[in-house]
Motif scaffolding. Structure first.
Motif, mmCIF file in Angstrom:
data_model
loop_
_atom_site.group_PDB
_atom_site.id
_atom_site.type_symbol
_atom_site.label_atom_id
_atom_site.label_comp_id
_atom_site.label_asym_id
_atom_site.label_seq_id
_atom_site.Cartn_x
_atom_site.Cartn_y
_atom_site.Cartn_z
ATOM 1 N N TRP A 1 -3.047 -5.836 -3.042
ATOM 2 C CA TRP A 1 -2.555 -5.507 -1.598
ATOM 3 C C TRP A 1 -3.304 -4.274 -1.233
ATOM 4 O O TRP A 1 -3.973 -3.684 -1.960
ATOM 5 C CB TRP A 1 -1.198 -5.508 -1.585
ATOM 6 C CG TRP A 1 -0.500 -4.731 -2.586
ATOM 7 C CD1 TRP A 1 -0.386 -3.396 -2.705
ATOM 8 C CD2 TRP A 1 -0.073 -5.074 -3.848
ATOM 9 N NE1 TRP A 1 0.246 -2.840 -3.726
ATOM 10 C CE2 TRP A 1 0.590 -4.016 -4.518
ATOM 11 C CE3 TRP A 1 0.308 -6.543 -4.501
ATOM 12 C CZ2 TRP A 1 1.139 -4.090 -5.713
ATOM 13 C CZ3 TRP A 1 0.939 -6.571 -5.683
ATOM 14 C CH2 TRP A 1 1.343 -5.504 -6.332
ATOM 15 N N LYS A 2 -2.988 -3.865 -0.019
ATOM 16 C CA LYS A 2 -3.600 -2.585 0.458
ATOM 17 C C LYS A 2 -3.264 -1.382 0.110
ATOM 18 O O LYS A 2 -2.209 -1.360 -0.330
ATOM 19 C CB LYS A 2 -3.558 -2.722 2.103
ATOM 20 C CG LYS A 2 -4.504 -1.771 2.943
ATOM 21 C CD LYS A 2 -5.814 -2.199 2.809
ATOM 22 C CE LYS A 2 -6.921 -1.276 3.632
ATOM 23 N NZ LYS A 2 -8.173 -1.695 3.542
ATOM 24 N N HIS A 3 -4.051 -0.437 -0.321
ATOM 25 C CA HIS A 3 -3.603 0.771 -1.072
ATOM 26 C C HIS A 3 -3.993 1.837 -0.200
ATOM 27 O O HIS A 3 -5.122 1.893 0.383
ATOM 28 C CB HIS A 3 -4.131 0.752 -2.176
ATOM 29 C CG HIS A 3 -3.563 -0.241 -3.323
ATOM 30 N ND1 HIS A 3 -2.314 0.053 -3.861
ATOM 31 C CD2 HIS A 3 -3.970 -1.261 -3.599
ATOM 32 C CE1 HIS A 3 -1.731 -0.945 -4.780
ATOM 33 N NE2 HIS A 3 -2.856 -1.944 -4.375
ATOM 34 N N LEU B 1 2.018 -2.441 1.089
ATOM 35 C CA LEU B 1 1.024 -1.289 1.066
ATOM 36 C C LEU B 1 1.616 -0.401 0.302
ATOM 37 O O LEU B 1 2.818 0.210 0.240
ATOM 38 C CB LEU B 1 1.587 -0.755 2.701
ATOM 39 C CG LEU B 1 0.635 0.439 3.093
ATOM 40 C CD1 LEU B 1 -0.833 0.070 3.007
ATOM 41 C CD2 LEU B 1 0.982 1.248 4.366
ATOM 42 N N ASP C 1 -7.747 4.395 2.425
ATOM 43 C CA ASP C 1 -7.676 3.574 1.474
ATOM 44 C C ASP C 1 -8.784 3.694 0.514
ATOM 45 O O ASP C 1 -9.426 4.754 0.568
ATOM 46 C CB ASP C 1 -7.870 1.939 2.150
ATOM 47 C CG ASP C 1 -9.366 1.828 2.958
ATOM 48 O OD1 ASP C 1 -10.194 2.727 2.542
ATOM 49 O OD2 ASP C 1 -9.435 0.851 3.753
ATOM 50 N N GLU D 1 3.752 -8.625 3.253
ATOM 51 C CA GLU D 1 2.597 -7.625 2.617
ATOM 52 C C GLU D 1 3.027 -6.740 1.797
ATOM 53 O O GLU D 1 4.156 -6.438 2.239
ATOM 54 C CB GLU D 1 1.622 -7.152 3.832
ATOM 55 C CG GLU D 1 0.470 -8.303 4.019
ATOM 56 C CD GLU D 1 -0.579 -8.441 3.085
ATOM 57 O OE1 GLU D 1 -0.585 -7.498 2.002
ATOM 58 O OE2 GLU D 1 -1.074 -9.393 2.796
ATOM 59 N N TYR E 1 -6.211 4.214 7.167
ATOM 60 C CA TYR E 1 -5.366 2.637 7.253
ATOM 61 C C TYR E 1 -3.962 3.132 7.443
ATOM 62 O O TYR E 1 -3.617 4.089 7.049
ATOM 63 C CB TYR E 1 -5.408 2.011 6.146
ATOM 64 C CG TYR E 1 -4.960 0.599 6.332
ATOM 65 C CD1 TYR E 1 -5.927 -0.373 6.709
ATOM 66 C CD2 TYR E 1 -3.688 0.157 5.901
ATOM 67 C CE1 TYR E 1 -5.444 -1.649 6.861
ATOM 68 C CE2 TYR E 1 -3.312 -1.367 6.124
ATOM 69 C CZ TYR E 1 -4.183 -2.104 6.501
ATOM 70 O OH TYR E 1 -3.564 -3.370 6.592
#
Length: 221
Positions: free
Chosen positions: A169-171, A147, A97, A145, A103
């Protein structure tokens, strides 16, 4: 969709807009011993390839063509498409990440997850981002969510785009550009693309954009 088409015309010479699918199939069928037919099959697939259609065409080629280096590479691509098709378990993917920590997609198990393949240098991806931001705000409280998997090769450009576009959001990325491992296991040869995964990790949609994506989220959420 117009922006996606513009990107394909500009960035994907494998696409054969001057030839219809019927013409391409006819040429492939007429030249089973020509290794160049593999590239024509790729063109038949276009932006959103159907692995069953491409596999059927590939099997029509001469065995020597299928066993060639190009043939083996294309066969792995077809396997990736099949393994990441709707109804299949989403292939495992773990990358770093923005903080430098590993991740995994599996870290989001139990939620509906849109896996978004994009890059800071991709204009249609950047044009899609405001729509994703709006969708995320609408659905993030409903077990949804996103990704982001970036096909960038420069960390600074990737991080700046995430900040500039307000992508909260998550990257993750391996910063290998088009050689990103995710592109290999998911058969991604054009961006933006995405897959939608259910809480059990099963793919329930692929390459849904705009109204089609929102309709699917409304359906499942």
């Amino acid at each position: 969709m117009k922006s996606l088409l513009a990107f394909l015309i500009f960035c994907l010479p494998i696409m054969a807009f001057s030839q219809s699918k019927e013409e391409l199939v006819e040429k492939i069928t007429a030249n089973p011993k020509d290794v160049g037919s593999i590239a024509l099959i790729q063109k038949v697939g276009g932006y959103d390839p159907d692995y069953k259609e491409l596999t059927a065409l590939f099997k029509k080629l001469d065995k020597k063509v299928r066993k060639s280096t190009q043939g083996q590479i294309f066969d792995r691509y077809l396997q990736a498409l099949e393994n990441s098709s709707v109804g299949k378990k989403a292939p495992s993917i773990t990358q770093f990440d923005l903080e430098g920590s590993p991740y995994a997609l599996s870290d989001l198990q139990g939620q509906y997850v849109l896996v978004d393949f994009w890059a800071s240098w991709c204009p249609p991806c950047r044009a899609e981002n405001p729509k994703l931001v709006a969708l995320y705000e609408e659905f993030k409280s409903k077990n949804f969510e996103i990704l982001g998997i970036s096909f960038d090769s420069e960390f600074e450009n990737w991080a700046k785009a995430v900040k500039d576009d307000n992508l909260t959001w998550k990257h993750i990325s391996d910063l290998q550009g088009w050689n990103n491992y995710a592109s290999l296991v998911y058969g991604v040869k054009a961006i933006p693309q995405n897959i939608l995964v259910d809480p059990q990790g099963i793919i329930i949609g692929r390459n849904l954009h705009g109204d089609a994506l929102r309709a699917k989220l409304m359906e499942v959420l």
